[in-house]
Design a protein around this motif. Structure first.
Motif, short mmCIF file in Angstrom:
data_model
loop_
_atom_site.label_atom_id
_atom_site.label_comp_id
_atom_site.label_asym_id
_atom_site.label_seq_id
_atom_site.Cartn_x
_atom_site.Cartn_y
_atom_site.Cartn_z
N ASP A 47 0.83 -1.20 0.00
CA ASP A 47 0.00 0.00 0.00
C ASP A 47 0.87 1.26 0.00
OD1 ASP A 47 -2.22 -1.64 0.05
OD2 ASP A 47 -2.67 -1.30 2.17
N TRP A 48 1.92 1.24 0.84
CA TRP A 48 2.80 2.41 0.93
C TRP A 48 3.46 2.67 -0.41
CZ3 TRP A 48 7.72 4.07 0.25
CH2 TRP A 48 8.08 5.26 0.87
N GLN A 49 3.96 1.61 -1.04
CA GLN A 49 4.64 1.77 -2.33
C GLN A 49 3.66 2.19 -3.42
OE1 GLN A 49 8.37 -0.75 -3.02
NE2 GLN A 49 7.06 -2.11 -1.81
N ALA A 50 2.43 1.75 -3.35
CA ALA A 50 1.43 2.18 -4.33
C ALA A 50 1.19 3.68 -4.23
CB ALA A 50 0.12 1.42 -4.12
N GLU A 51 1.28 4.20 -3.02
CA GLU A 51 1.05 5.64 -2.82
C GLU A 51 2.31 6.48 -3.03
OE1 GLU A 51 -0.45 8.65 0.74
OE2 GLU A 51 -1.04 6.54 0.79
N HIS A 52 3.47 5.95 -2.63
CA HIS A 52 4.70 6.75 -2.61
C HIS A 52 5.76 6.31 -3.62
CE1 HIS A 52 3.34 8.73 1.06
NE2 HIS A 52 3.01 7.54 1.50
N GLY A 53 5.54 5.21 -4.29
CA GLY A 53 6.54 4.70 -5.22
C GLY A 53 7.39 3.62 -4.58
N ALA A 54 8.08 2.89 -5.42
CA ALA A 54 8.88 1.76 -4.95
C ALA A 54 10.03 2.24 -4.06
CB ALA A 54 9.46 1.00 -6.14
N LEU A 55 10.36 1.39 -3.09
CA LEU A 55 11.51 1.67 -2.24
C LEU A 55 12.77 1.56 -3.07
CD1 LEU A 55 10.47 -0.45 0.86
CD2 LEU A 55 10.52 2.04 0.72
N THR A 56 13.71 2.45 -2.81
CA THR A 56 14.97 2.43 -3.54
C THR A 56 15.91 1.41 -2.90
OG1 THR A 56 16.03 4.11 -2.16
CG2 THR A 56 14.73 4.90 -4.05
N PRO A 57 16.92 0.96 -3.63
CA PRO A 57 17.90 0.05 -3.03
C PRO A 57 18.55 0.66 -1.78
CG PRO A 57 18.11 0.01 -5.40
CD PRO A 57 17.14 1.11 -5.07
N ALA A 58 18.78 1.96 -1.78
CA ALA A 58 19.38 2.62 -0.61
C ALA A 58 18.43 2.56 0.59
CB ALA A 58 19.74 4.06 -0.94
N GLU A 59 17.14 2.76 0.35
CA GLU A 59 16.17 2.69 1.44
C GLU A 59 16.08 1.27 2.01
OE1 GLU A 59 12.97 6.17 0.21
OE2 GLU A 59 12.92 4.26 -0.88
#
Length: 76
Positions: A47-59
């Motif tokens: 849900d979070w990624q759908a709203e904010h975008g995919a997590l980056t490798p650094a994150e």
């Protein structure tokens, strides 16, 4: 109650229980709650990624370090 599994899976579960310092019965008793928590976290992240975008490798790397998910990484 009886539980059946293949030898390899049984050995892995036994090793995980021993590593956690728990008797096998306690380790197995906690499994359903752990699975439910993991599924809830997966839904939250989706849900979070759908709203904010995919997590980056650094994150992801930062989260792994802060949660001590990588062997040898100290808690952040």
């Amino acid at each position: 109650m009886g539980i059946s599994s293949d030898r390899e899976s049984g050995d892995a579960v036994g090793a995980s229980a021993a590593e956690s310092g728990q008797p096998l019965s306690s380790f197995l008793a906690e499994a359903p709650a752990s699975k439910a928590q993991a599924e809830a976290l997966a839904r939250f992240l989706e849900d979070w990624q759908a709203e904010h975008g995919a997590l980056t490798p650094a994150e992801i790397a930062k989260a792994e370090q802060e949660l001590s998910l990588r062997p040898g990484s100290p808690p952040g």
